[in-house]
Design a protein around this motif. Sequence first.
Motif, PDB file in Angstrom:
ATOM      1  N   PRO A 124       0.831  -1.202   0.000  1.00  0.00           N
ATOM      2  CA  PRO A 124       0.000   0.000   0.000  1.00  0.00           C
ATOM      3  C   PRO A 124       0.867   1.255   0.000  1.00  0.00           C
ATOM      4  CG  PRO A 124      -0.550  -1.460   1.842  1.00  0.00           C
ATOM      5  CD  PRO A 124       0.730  -1.950   1.261  1.00  0.00           C
ATOM      6  N   VAL A 125       0.254   2.349  -0.439  1.00  0.00           N
ATOM      7  CA  VAL A 125       0.922   3.647  -0.456  1.00  0.00           C
ATOM      8  C   VAL A 125       0.066   4.627   0.339  1.00  0.00           C
ATOM      9  CG1 VAL A 125       1.665   5.592  -1.896  1.00  0.00           C
ATOM     10  CG2 VAL A 125       2.019   3.240  -2.694  1.00  0.00           C
ATOM     11  N   THR A 126       0.703   5.394   1.208  1.00  0.00           N
ATOM     12  CA  THR A 126      -0.012   6.436   1.941  1.00  0.00           C
ATOM     13  C   THR A 126      -0.109   7.676   1.061  1.00  0.00           C
ATOM     14  OG1 THR A 126       0.795   5.595   4.057  1.00  0.00           O
ATOM     15  CG2 THR A 126      -0.061   7.847   4.018  1.00  0.00           C
ATOM     16  N   VAL A 127      -1.324   8.154   0.839  1.00  0.00           N
ATOM     17  CA  VAL A 127      -1.554   9.304  -0.035  1.00  0.00           C
ATOM     18  C   VAL A 127      -2.165  10.440   0.772  1.00  0.00           C
ATOM     19  CG1 VAL A 127      -1.839   7.848  -2.071  1.00  0.00           C
ATOM     20  CG2 VAL A 127      -3.858   8.494  -0.736  1.00  0.00           C
ATOM     21  N   ASP A 128      -2.199  11.624   0.171  1.00  0.00           N
ATOM     22  CA  ASP A 128      -2.848  12.761   0.817  1.00  0.00           C
ATOM     23  C   ASP A 128      -4.330  12.466   1.014  1.00  0.00           C
ATOM     24  OD1 ASP A 128      -0.406  13.947   0.595  1.00  0.00           O
ATOM     25  OD2 ASP A 128      -1.060  15.625  -0.662  1.00  0.00           O
ATOM     26  N   ALA A 129      -4.916  13.108   2.007  1.00  0.00           N
ATOM     27  CA  ALA A 129      -6.321  12.877   2.318  1.00  0.00           C
ATOM     28  C   ALA A 129      -7.223  13.193   1.124  1.00  0.00           C
ATOM     29  CB  ALA A 129      -6.738  13.713   3.530  1.00  0.00           C
ATOM     30  N   GLU A 130      -6.880  14.229   0.355  1.00  0.00           N
ATOM     31  CA  GLU A 130      -7.747  14.588  -0.771  1.00  0.00           C
ATOM     32  C   GLU A 130      -7.658  13.562  -1.897  1.00  0.00           C
ATOM     33  OE1 GLU A 130      -6.801  17.980  -3.391  1.00  0.00           O
ATOM     34  OE2 GLU A 130      -4.942  18.213  -2.241  1.00  0.00           O
ATOM     35  N   VAL A 131      -6.496  12.954  -2.080  1.00  0.00           N
ATOM     36  CA  VAL A 131      -6.357  11.898  -3.094  1.00  0.00           C
ATOM     37  C   VAL A 131      -7.108  10.652  -2.652  1.00  0.00           C
ATOM     38  CG1 VAL A 131      -4.722  10.408  -4.320  1.00  0.00           C
ATOM     39  CG2 VAL A 131      -4.152  12.810  -3.906  1.00  0.00           C
ATOM     40  N   TYR A 132      -7.004  10.318  -1.386  1.00  0.00           N
ATOM     41  CA  TYR A 132      -7.743   9.177  -0.827  1.00  0.00           C
ATOM     42  C   TYR A 132      -9.248   9.387  -1.019  1.00  0.00           C
ATOM     43  CZ  TYR A 132      -8.952   5.541   2.616  1.00  0.00           C
ATOM     44  OH  TYR A 132      -9.453   4.422   3.251  1.00  0.00           O
ATOM     45  N   ALA A 133      -9.725  10.601  -0.730  1.00  0.00           N
ATOM     46  CA  ALA A 133     -11.154  10.904  -0.881  1.00  0.00           C
ATOM     47  C   ALA A 133     -11.575  10.854  -2.345  1.00  0.00           C
ATOM     48  CB  ALA A 133     -11.461  12.277  -0.287  1.00  0.00           C
ATOM     49  N   LEU A 134     -10.717  11.348  -3.245  1.00  0.00           N
ATOM     50  CA  LEU A 134     -11.028  11.314  -4.679  1.00  0.00           C
ATOM     51  C   LEU A 134     -11.126   9.871  -5.173  1.00  0.00           C
ATOM     52  CD1 LEU A 134     -11.403  12.670  -7.443  1.00  0.00           C
ATOM     53  CD2 LEU A 134      -8.902  12.800  -7.628  1.00  0.00           C
ATOM     54  N   ILE A 135     -10.175   9.034  -4.776  1.00  0.00           N
ATOM     55  CA  ILE A 135     -10.209   7.623  -5.179  1.00  0.00           C
ATOM     56  C   ILE A 135     -11.469   6.946  -4.622  1.00  0.00           C
ATOM     57  CG2 ILE A 135      -9.073   5.381  -4.923  1.00  0.00           C
ATOM     58  CD1 ILE A 135      -6.397   6.900  -4.973  1.00  0.00           C
ATOM     59  N   SER A 136     -11.817   7.273  -3.399  1.00  0.00           N
ATOM     60  CA  SER A 136     -13.025   6.707  -2.797  1.00  0.00           C
ATOM     61  C   SER A 136     -14.272   7.094  -3.603  1.00  0.00           C
ATOM     62  CB  SER A 136     -13.159   7.184  -1.355  1.00  0.00           C
ATOM     63  OG  SER A 136     -14.333   6.688  -0.761  1.00  0.00           O
ATOM     64  N   ARG A 137     -14.355   8.353  -4.012  1.00  0.00           N
ATOM     65  CA  ARG A 137     -15.512   8.782  -4.823  1.00  0.00           C
ATOM     66  C   ARG A 137     -15.502   8.093  -6.183  1.00  0.00           C
ATOM     67  NH1 ARG A 137     -13.840  13.760  -2.785  1.00  0.00           N
ATOM     68  NH2 ARG A 137     -13.103  14.492  -4.819  1.00  0.00           N
ATOM     69  N   CYS A 138     -14.328   7.908  -6.752  1.00  0.00           N
ATOM     70  CA  CYS A 138     -14.228   7.222  -8.050  1.00  0.00           C
ATOM     71  C   CYS A 138     -14.711   5.775  -7.947  1.00  0.00           C
ATOM     72  CB  CYS A 138     -12.791   7.263  -8.563  1.00  0.00           C
ATOM     73  SG  CYS A 138     -12.259   8.880  -9.179  1.00  0.00           S
ATOM     74  N   ILE A 139     -14.380   5.115  -6.855  1.00  0.00           N
ATOM     75  CA  ILE A 139     -14.835   3.734  -6.654  1.00  0.00           C
ATOM     76  C   ILE A 139     -16.363   3.693  -6.565  1.00  0.00           C
ATOM     77  CG2 ILE A 139     -14.841   1.811  -5.013  1.00  0.00           C
ATOM     78  CD1 ILE A 139     -11.906   2.500  -4.420  1.00  0.00           C
ATOM     79  N   ARG A 140     -16.947   4.652  -5.852  1.00  0.00           N
ATOM     80  CA  ARG A 140     -18.410   4.693  -5.750  1.00  0.00           C
ATOM     81  C   ARG A 140     -19.051   4.952  -7.110  1.00  0.00           C
ATOM     82  NH1 ARG A 140     -17.279   7.639  -0.968  1.00  0.00           N
ATOM     83  NH2 ARG A 140     -18.015   9.600  -1.887  1.00  0.00           N
TER      84      ARG A 140
END
Length: 309
Positions: A66-82
């Motif tokens: 795993p890679v630790t990313v910025d909170a905004e990138v994590y949130a963007l990826i989460s929205r993309c998955i949804r």
Amino acid sequence: MPVKSKVQQRLMGSDFELIVVADNEAASRQRLYEGVAEIQRIEQLLTAFNDTSQTALLNKQAGTQPVTVDAEVYALISRCIRLSALTQGAFDITAGALKALYNFRQGSFTMPDAATLSQTLKRVGYRHIALQPGNRVFLQRKGMRIGFGAVGKGYAADRVKALWTAAGITSGVINASGDLCAWGRQPDGTPWKVGIADPDHADRVLFWLPVENAAVATSGNYEQYFERNGVRYSHNIDPVSGQPVPYIKSVTVVSPSAELSDALATAVTVMGKDAGLYLVAQLPQVHCLIIDGQNRVFQSKHINIHAKA
């Protein structure tokens, strides 16, 4: 009287135009400078063409750790998955591996063989993205690649709008080569408007779409495509089948968010007219217009399109 100022600049691989309506020239220039700087920041964060970007680091560690990313990138990826789940995989940020199999910019075009396509599809799929505590993201299969080409410009536009509205700007436009968000009105009181291009003549406007506090994105195959047996195939790839998308020339989506419009324009293109219009009908404040391979125009209910140009 409010002052309208604008700047044009090449950002994120697209021609951006930023327009701000402010009380005076100095305030307008400051907002424009801040807007360009914000887009440049997001580009460095998300680009796949910089070895130090978070996208590149995620792709490098695919199938390894795993890679630790910025909170905004994590949130963007989460929205993309949804969004991937909502569109049954028609929108998928892991589809980059498939796009590498095709070349739409050359005169000769060949389809990948079945074995190559099958192997590549094993490295594609939003379900193989694992979101872990502490803003950690793991691409679970070796060779996986994510990319934000279908959503990044929209995200950047939304971020600039948020920045400007927080500073008290009540009217502005962030336009990335036709994908834009706009709010408020022009200084003369008229609404902002965006032209929907003729897929066969990209410099010709078919319709004008007034935009007030909304975002518009268009996915079209009039710049990158190939034709076979009279069928035009888009540069958009179906992440499920791995095949280029036929029959749709252009999809324009209107929604409250540039990020959402950007993603849904790609998804509807992949899903096709019937499934795409059905999906849009289920989503509040979302509208679309589709131009198919025979130049027939289909639109969702309540979309407000002005007379042809």
